[in-house]
Design a protein around this motif. Sequence first.
Motif, PDB file in Angstrom:
ATOM      1  N   GLN A  60       0.179  10.666 -15.691  1.00 52.38           N
ATOM      2  CA  GLN A  60      -0.334  11.610 -16.588  1.00 52.38           C
ATOM      3  C   GLN A  60      -2.084  10.756 -16.636  1.00 52.38           C
ATOM      4  O   GLN A  60      -2.075  11.780 -17.786  1.00 52.38           O
ATOM      5  N   GLY A  61      -2.659  10.179 -16.067  1.00 57.02           N
ATOM      6  CA  GLY A  61      -3.918   9.690 -16.927  1.00 57.02           C
ATOM      7  C   GLY A  61      -4.555   8.967 -17.980  1.00 57.02           C
ATOM      8  O   GLY A  61      -5.208   8.942 -18.350  1.00 57.02           O
ATOM      9  N   ARG A  62      -3.240   8.471 -18.249  1.00 56.75           N
ATOM     10  CA  ARG A  62      -3.435   8.041 -19.755  1.00 56.75           C
ATOM     11  C   ARG A  62      -3.428   5.955 -19.282  1.00 56.75           C
ATOM     12  O   ARG A  62      -3.585   5.375 -20.007  1.00 56.75           O
ATOM     13  N   TYR A  63      -3.379   5.561 -18.160  1.00 53.99           N
ATOM     14  CA  TYR A  63      -3.975   4.357 -18.249  1.00 53.99           C
ATOM     15  C   TYR A  63      -5.373   3.234 -18.061  1.00 53.99           C
ATOM     16  O   TYR A  63      -6.501   4.339 -17.723  1.00 53.99           O
ATOM     17  N   GLN A  64      -5.384   2.561 -18.144  1.00 57.87           N
ATOM     18  CA  GLN A  64      -6.605   1.916 -18.620  1.00 57.87           C
ATOM     19  C   GLN A  64      -7.432   1.585 -17.357  1.00 57.87           C
ATOM     20  O   GLN A  64      -8.703   1.624 -17.278  1.00 57.87           O
ATOM     21  N   GLU A  65      -6.353   1.874 -16.326  1.00 57.17           N
ATOM     22  CA  GLU A  65      -7.062   1.989 -15.263  1.00 57.17           C
ATOM     23  C   GLU A  65      -7.090   3.155 -14.190  1.00 57.17           C
ATOM     24  O   GLU A  65      -6.476   2.632 -13.475  1.00 57.17           O
ATOM     25  N   ARG A  66      -7.407   4.190 -14.431  1.00 54.41           N
ATOM     26  CA  ARG A  66      -7.587   5.443 -13.965  1.00 54.41           C
ATOM     27  C   ARG A  66      -7.485   5.120 -13.057  1.00 54.41           C
ATOM     28  O   ARG A  66      -8.686   4.744 -11.888  1.00 54.41           O
ATOM     29  N   ALA A  67      -6.777   6.057 -11.677  1.00 55.26           N
ATOM     30  CA  ALA A  67      -6.877   6.631 -10.630  1.00 55.26           C
ATOM     31  C   ALA A  67      -7.195   8.391 -10.150  1.00 55.26           C
ATOM     32  O   ALA A  67      -6.368   8.900 -10.467  1.00 55.26           O
ATOM     33  N   GLU A  68      -7.979   8.254  -9.400  1.00 55.26           N
ATOM     34  CA  GLU A  68      -8.357  10.098  -9.646  1.00 55.26           C
ATOM     35  C   GLU A  68      -7.827  10.222  -7.808  1.00 55.26           C
ATOM     36  O   GLU A  68      -7.457   9.555  -6.539  1.00 55.26           O
ATOM     37  N   PRO A  69      -7.011  11.547  -8.140  1.00 57.18           N
ATOM     38  CA  PRO A  69      -6.051  11.979  -6.789  1.00 57.18           C
ATOM     39  C   PRO A  69      -6.578  12.602  -5.783  1.00 57.18           C
ATOM     40  O   PRO A  69      -7.554  12.970  -5.978  1.00 57.18           O
ATOM     41  N   PRO A  70      -6.709  12.708  -4.886  1.00 58.36           N
ATOM     42  CA  PRO A  70      -5.364  12.099  -4.422  1.00 58.36           C
ATOM     43  C   PRO A  70      -5.713  10.643  -4.272  1.00 58.36           C
ATOM     44  O   PRO A  70      -5.885  10.035  -3.817  1.00 58.36           O
ATOM     45  N   TYR A  71      -3.962   9.623  -4.825  1.00 59.90           N
ATOM     46  CA  TYR A  71      -3.834   8.530  -4.553  1.00 59.90           C
ATOM     47  C   TYR A  71      -2.661   8.147  -4.159  1.00 59.90           C
ATOM     48  O   TYR A  71      -1.698   8.365  -4.320  1.00 59.90           O
ATOM     49  N   VAL A  72      -2.635   6.716  -3.839  1.00 58.98           N
ATOM     50  CA  VAL A  72      -1.268   6.491  -3.412  1.00 58.98           C
ATOM     51  C   VAL A  72      -1.189   5.388  -4.884  1.00 58.98           C
ATOM     52  O   VAL A  72      -1.007   4.115  -4.783  1.00 58.98           O
ATOM     53  N   PRO A  73       0.864   5.733  -5.514  1.00 57.61           N
ATOM     54  CA  PRO A  73       0.882   5.118  -6.501  1.00 57.61           C
ATOM     55  C   PRO A  73       1.846   3.584  -5.495  1.00 57.61           C
ATOM     56  O   PRO A  73       1.803   3.204  -4.950  1.00 57.61           O
ATOM     57  N   GLY A  74       2.122   2.747  -6.692  1.00 58.74           N
ATOM     58  CA  GLY A  74       2.617   1.790  -6.297  1.00 58.74           C
ATOM     59  C   GLY A  74       2.142   0.251  -7.150  1.00 58.74           C
ATOM     60  O   GLY A  74       0.439   0.623  -6.465  1.00 58.74           O
ATOM     61  N   LEU A  75       2.064  -0.608  -7.747  1.00 57.19           N
ATOM     62  CA  LEU A  75       1.495  -1.668  -8.350  1.00 57.19           C
ATOM     63  C   LEU A  75       1.932  -2.803  -7.307  1.00 57.19           C
ATOM     64  O   LEU A  75       1.457  -3.905  -7.608  1.00 57.19           O
ATOM     65  N   GLU A  76       3.131  -2.582  -6.916  1.00 53.93           N
ATOM     66  CA  GLU A  76       3.481  -4.182  -6.448  1.00 53.93           C
ATOM     67  C   GLU A  76       4.931  -3.790  -5.227  1.00 53.93           C
ATOM     68  O   GLU A  76       5.551  -2.754  -5.766  1.00 53.93           O
ATOM     69  N   GLY A  77       4.848  -4.964  -4.702  1.00 52.94           N
ATOM     70  CA  GLY A  77       6.148  -4.912  -3.751  1.00 52.94           C
ATOM     71  C   GLY A  77       5.763  -6.297  -2.603  1.00 52.94           C
ATOM     72  O   GLY A  77       5.647  -7.291  -3.063  1.00 52.94           O
ATOM     73  N   ALA A  78       6.927  -6.287  -1.948  1.00 53.63           N
ATOM     74  CA  ALA A  78       7.107  -7.273  -0.745  1.00 53.63           C
ATOM     75  C   ALA A  78       7.421  -6.647   0.354  1.00 53.63           C
ATOM     76  O   ALA A  78       8.024  -5.185   0.764  1.00 53.63           O
ATOM     77  N   GLY A  79       6.915  -7.338   1.352  1.00 52.95           N
ATOM     78  CA  GLY A  79       7.779  -7.080   2.567  1.00 52.95           C
ATOM     79  C   GLY A  79       6.519  -7.779   4.214  1.00 52.95           C
ATOM     80  O   GLY A  79       7.391  -9.654   3.524  1.00 52.95           O
ATOM     81  N   GLU A  80       6.499  -8.197   4.466  1.00 55.61           N
ATOM     82  CA  GLU A  80       6.499  -8.747   6.200  1.00 55.61           C
ATOM     83  C   GLU A  80       4.945  -8.721   6.684  1.00 55.61           C
ATOM     84  O   GLU A  80       3.972  -7.974   6.827  1.00 55.61           O
ATOM     85  N   VAL A  81       4.372 -10.265   6.554  1.00 56.06           N
ATOM     86  CA  VAL A  81       2.479  -9.807   6.961  1.00 56.06           C
ATOM     87  C   VAL A  81       3.295  -9.684   9.020  1.00 56.06           C
ATOM     88  O   VAL A  81       3.699  -9.901   9.848  1.00 56.06           O
ATOM     89  N   ILE A  82       2.241  -8.721   9.593  1.00 59.55           N
ATOM     90  CA  ILE A  82       2.092  -7.615  10.307  1.00 59.55           C
ATOM     91  C   ILE A  82       0.458  -8.370  11.013  1.00 59.55           C
ATOM     92  O   ILE A  82       0.649  -8.339  12.443  1.00 59.55           O
ATOM     93  N   ALA A  83      -0.702  -9.099  10.119  1.00 56.20           N
ATOM     94  CA  ALA A  83      -1.967  -9.276  10.918  1.00 56.20           C
ATOM     95  C   ALA A  83      -2.454 -10.112   9.094  1.00 56.20           C
ATOM     96  O   ALA A  83      -1.904  -9.455   8.524  1.00 56.20           O
ATOM     97  N   ALA A  84      -2.978 -11.804  10.221  1.00 56.17           N
ATOM     98  CA  ALA A  84      -3.194 -12.035   9.141  1.00 56.17           C
ATOM     99  C   ALA A  84      -4.551 -12.179   9.476  1.00 56.17           C
ATOM    100  O   ALA A  84      -4.434 -12.955  10.199  1.00 56.17           O
ATOM    101  N   PRO A  85      -5.527 -13.252   8.666  1.00 56.46           N
ATOM    102  CA  PRO A  85      -7.267 -13.201   9.302  1.00 56.46           C
ATOM    103  C   PRO A  85      -6.628 -15.123   9.304  1.00 56.46           C
ATOM    104  O   PRO A  85      -5.595 -15.761   8.498  1.00 56.46           O
ATOM    105  N   ALA A  86      -6.739 -15.831  10.137  1.00 65.53           N
ATOM    106  CA  ALA A  86      -7.186 -17.065  10.504  1.00 65.53           C
ATOM    107  C   ALA A  86      -7.420 -18.193   8.813  1.00 65.53           C
ATOM    108  O   ALA A  86      -6.096 -18.620   9.237  1.00 65.53           O
ATOM    109  N   GLU A  87      -8.163 -17.809   9.090  1.00 65.35           N
ATOM    110  CA  GLU A  87      -8.271 -18.593   7.266  1.00 65.35           C
ATOM    111  C   GLU A  87      -6.987 -18.194   6.219  1.00 65.35           C
ATOM    112  O   GLU A  87      -7.515 -19.305   5.059  1.00 65.35           O
TER     113      GLU A  87
END
Length: 314
Positions: free
Chosen positions: A42-69
């Motif tokens: 609705q464009g009412r959030y304190q951190e505005r996202a300009e469309p087009p954008y991918v929604p979603g703020l949290e999730g869970a899954g499986e690491v498929i690549a990561a830095p060594a450190e």
Amino acid sequence: MVEALDHDPVIRLASAPNQNSTEVLVKIHASALNFADILKVQGRYQERAEPPYVPGLEGAGEVIAAPAESGLTVGDRVAVYAAGTFSDIISVPVEACLRIPDSMSFEQAAGFQIAYGTSHLALDVRAGLKTGETLVVLGAAGGVGLTAVEIGHAMGARVIGLARGQDRLDVVRAAGADLVIDSAECTDLKAALRDAGGVDVVYDAVGDAAGEAAFRALRTGGRYLVIGFAGGRPPVLPLNHALVKNIAIHGLYWGGYTTLDPQVLRASLLQLFAMFEAGQLSPVNGQVLPFEQIERAFALLRSRKSVGKIVLTM
């Protein structure tokens, strides 16, 4: 992807992100909706996202690549806090990932961080809730409200839960509430809370008239937690009461702690995962839907009739 403000997301195919030497690639298995997702559309959030954008703020899954450190390896099960989790694969900073307990499902983990993290930081860090104190939770059957009931109960408080309808009240009672109040039938919330002995801490995810009434029921030295405004508008708080009764008003924006005090945020989440493994917390997912039903998921969230978090599986 949201293509315009005030428009439900539509599913679009896009190229997967390239592996970044400083970021983690995660295959998302489940992603949770939050009220903030509605506000962003609705464009009412304190951190505005300009469309087009991918929604979603949290999730869970499986690491498929990561830095060594990074300390993460391929196959690690992680919770992710980052914008854009309504996607199959996401590239995120290392600090946005946290390993989840083996006993926690992806669906549980997807909606765990913001809801439980908000309530724990609010009740423990901001309000300093003590054993034996009385906590009232407004919107107690909602995604964050249920977590406040559970955590308040685990911290030894006497918990009063406010929700609408017997089915939702039953869920609130099962989560640990000592007393429940039906907001559809209560005509004088301030009197009801005073008759119940008064309140030390108000956890307000609703706002509006209910927030003001609960504020007026606070004892001297009480704490009022501003969590959200699902009721449609902020409450009008009589600040003269705050002055005379030494009431503290605390705002709590969980996401802000990523820059305000990330160490406190991380310590809070680790403590919550430990509470989950000890059997003190039982995340309730109101609806678990396939990703293809994303429009229905947004409609359920807008209706405020769901119990617990709404989760999409990828």
